[in-house]
Design a protein around this motif. Structure first.
Motif, PDB file in Angstrom:
ATOM      1  N   THR A 133      37.184  31.859  29.010  1.00 24.20           N
ATOM      2  CA  THR A 133      38.383  31.767  28.179  1.00 24.20           C
ATOM      3  C   THR A 133      38.994  33.143  27.957  1.00 24.20           C
ATOM      4  N   ALA A 134      38.158  34.137  27.748  1.00 21.41           N
ATOM      5  CA  ALA A 134      38.645  35.501  27.477  1.00 21.41           C
ATOM      6  C   ALA A 134      39.406  36.079  28.665  1.00 21.41           C
ATOM      7  N   THR A 135      39.060  35.653  29.871  1.00 23.81           N
ATOM      8  CA  THR A 135      39.768  36.125  31.079  1.00 23.81           C
ATOM      9  C   THR A 135      40.903  35.175  31.484  1.00 23.81           C
ATOM     10  N   GLU A 136      41.177  34.191  30.629  1.00 23.06           N
ATOM     11  CA  GLU A 136      42.184  33.161  30.928  1.00 23.06           C
ATOM     12  C   GLU A 136      41.856  32.458  32.245  1.00 23.06           C
ATOM     13  N   ASP A 137      40.605  31.992  32.293  1.00 26.90           N
ATOM     14  CA  ASP A 137      40.097  31.266  33.464  1.00 26.90           C
ATOM     15  C   ASP A 137      40.189  32.129  34.727  1.00 26.90           C
ATOM     16  N   SER A 141      46.409  37.552  37.403  1.00 24.30           N
ATOM     17  CA  SER A 141      47.155  38.658  36.790  1.00 24.30           C
ATOM     18  C   SER A 141      46.266  39.564  35.953  1.00 24.30           C
ATOM     19  N   ASN A 142      45.041  39.121  35.646  1.00 27.57           N
ATOM     20  CA  ASN A 142      44.113  39.933  34.868  1.00 27.57           C
ATOM     21  C   ASN A 142      43.169  40.754  35.737  1.00 27.57           C
ATOM     22  N   VAL A 143      43.333  40.707  37.048  1.00 32.32           N
ATOM     23  CA  VAL A 143      42.453  41.445  37.948  1.00 32.32           C
ATOM     24  C   VAL A 143      42.707  42.948  37.819  1.00 32.32           C
ATOM     25  N   CYS A 151      35.530  40.313  41.843  1.00 37.63           N
ATOM     26  CA  CYS A 151      36.640  40.977  41.161  1.00 37.63           C
ATOM     27  C   CYS A 151      36.251  41.407  39.757  1.00 37.63           C
ATOM     28  N   VAL A 152      37.028  42.360  39.236  1.00 43.83           N
ATOM     29  CA  VAL A 152      36.882  42.810  37.853  1.00 43.83           C
ATOM     30  C   VAL A 152      38.136  42.376  37.106  1.00 43.83           C
ATOM     31  N   ASN A 161      39.659  42.671  20.913  1.00 41.17           N
ATOM     32  CA  ASN A 161      38.765  43.614  21.575  1.00 41.17           C
ATOM     33  C   ASN A 161      38.796  43.364  23.079  1.00 41.17           C
ATOM     34  N   HIS A 162      39.268  44.347  23.835  1.00 39.54           N
ATOM     35  CA  HIS A 162      39.413  44.193  25.274  1.00 39.54           C
ATOM     36  C   HIS A 162      38.213  44.784  26.008  1.00 39.54           C
ATOM     37  N   VAL A 163      37.774  44.071  27.033  1.00 41.13           N
ATOM     38  CA  VAL A 163      36.646  44.494  27.854  1.00 41.13           C
ATOM     39  C   VAL A 163      36.981  44.235  29.317  1.00 41.13           C
ATOM     40  N   ALA A 164      36.100  44.698  30.191  1.00 41.09           N
ATOM     41  CA  ALA A 164      36.227  44.430  31.624  1.00 41.09           C
ATOM     42  C   ALA A 164      35.081  43.518  32.045  1.00 41.09           C
TER      43      ALA A 164
END
Length: 432
Positions: A133-137, A141-143, A151-152, A161-164
């Motif tokens: 959910t945090a990566t929007e499935d 576009s979040n790569v 991928c990261v 709070n943003h993470v990789a």
């Protein structure tokens, strides 16, 4: 069970409370008729049957003893099972709200290969669905980047709070081994110039690694991406080189046993919002003592030291060689490998070596972004360090500690070095 034992003891009393007449067995002396006067009749002792009360007493003693032994054994077994059950429960229980990191679950690799003394504790086991959910499935576009096994993604946890999140797809032996090495190693060490692993997750054949977010991406992207190094001036580049050397020096000199990164390159040097550099991607790392075992030849062509590529000889001097290549990238703005033809490449080392030692040519091959922006003495010193690091013979290369101390005087104090930059005097105007 304890009450039952007390009841039995109260009814029958402890076995040491009954006292029987002491009987000492001795051999009977032979009877001689000569020992008696003539006419004396010798009689034998008459035997009577045992008193029933004594029989009952003996039976109760043996029963109490046996029952007490059984109860004691059961109590010991119960305590043993209870302790093991608690330990097992504590070992495998983790937080029902893992994104808050309320509890830690240690990741135990199959071989526990690292055994490093500089440890910081366990890594948080996170819920797969929460990370999804945090990566929007795992939205495209979040790569943030693409690696050898996946991928990261940029992910947003609670409280903004943003993470990789690195997703490793597939269950190949190599990917599983690198995943285990990464979690095991980064779960034990902590340093300002080494990436922080915040957590991990396993879901079927998909494995996730959660890191602190590095806002400025990798050094490779900064140097060879769209900006072509324009965001990095001379002092920032020297600061990145110093940070990288500090991270390597920690692995080589302060971890016991020492850690050999084995895959140092510009894409594995990440930059935060202030361009502080941190080493990442420890999937290929090994510890001193294990590098002599049968380890698969791995690394990135152009950064791999010649002795490792040709003979499989792996030491910490291999990391020093890779550092020298990164230093050349910072200095010259060129990639570690340049294509000359479809099937032919030239390394930055091969191209630069003849010119690095020629002071008349050196300024002309420096990255145009930083050309003529540094003290020439500093330029020559950095070039000399790079030349030493990429020597073909590993014994000619310096230790990373020596490299570190040679770079500190070239970095301004406000960036972590000892260089004091003299400010130009203020302009004065003459009165007419």
């Amino acid at each position: 069970m304890k009450k039952l034992l007390v009841l039995v003891l109260l009814l029958h009393g402890p076995i040491w409370s009954f006292h029987l007449p002491e009987v000492v067995a001795r051999p009977d002396p032979p009877i001689s008729m000569a020992a008696f006067p003539p006419g004396t009749q010798v009689g034998l002792e008459e035997h009577h049957p045992m008193d029933p009360n004594k029989k009952l007493l003996i039976a109760l003693i043996f029963t109490s003893t046996a029952l007490g032994a059984i109860i004691l054994s059961l109590m010991c077994l119960w305590n043993y099972l209870r302790k093991n059950s608690l330990k097992s429960h504590q070992k495998y229980t983790y937080s029902s709200d893992p994104l808050k990191g309320l509890s830690l679950t240690p990741f135990m690799s199959k071989h526990d290969s690292m055994g490093i003394s500089c440890n910081k504790g366990a890594v948080t086991l996170m819920d797969y669905n929460c990370l999804k959910t945090a990566t929007e499935d795992f939205r495209e576009s979040n790569v943030l980047g693409v690696g050898g096994f996946g991928c990261v993604y940029k992910a947003r946890l609670e409280e903004n709070n943003h993470v990789a999140v690195k997703r490793l797809n597939g269950g190949t032996q190599d990917s599983i081994r690198e995943f285990e090495t990464e979690v095991d190693l980064l779960g034990r060490i902590q340093h300002p110039n080494i990436i922080s692993l915040l957590g991990y997750s396993i879901h079927d054949e998909t494995r996730l690694l959660v890191y602190e977010l590095m806002q400025n991406g990798s050094l490779e992207t900064q140097l060879h991406g769209p900006s072509r190094g324009s965001a990095l001036n001379w002092h920032q580049r020297m600061k990145i080189a110093l940070d990288t050397a500090r991270g390597l020096e920690y692995l080589h000199e302060h971890c016991n046993p020492k850690v050999i990164h084995r895959d140092l390159k510009s894409s594995n040097i990440l930059l935060d919002s202030n361009f502080n550099a941190k080493l990442s991607d420890f999937g290929l790392a090994v510890t001193a003592g294990t590098q002599k075992k049968n380890i698969k030849l791995s690394g990135t062509l152009g950064y791999v030291a010649p002795e490792y590529l040709l003979d499989g000889k792996l030491t910490d001097k291999g990391d020093v060689y890779a550092f020298g290549v990164v230093l050349l990238e910072l200095l010259l703005g060129r990639k570690h490998l340049e294509k000359l033809a479809p099937a032919q490449c030239q390394s930055i080392v091969t191209w630069a070596m003849p010119q690095l030692t020629d002071r008349s040519k050196l300024p002309s091959i420096v990255d145009p972004v930083i050309r003529n922006t540094m003290d020439l003495k500093h330029l020559y010193q950095v070039a000399a360090v790079a030349v030493l690091c990429v020597q073909q013979e590993p014994s000619y290369r310096p230790l990373i500690t020596d490299v570190l101390y040679s770079l500190i005087p070239l970095v301004p104090v406000e960036l972590g070095g000892t260089l004091k930059i003299q400010q130009p005097p203020p302009l004065t105007t003459r009165e007419p």
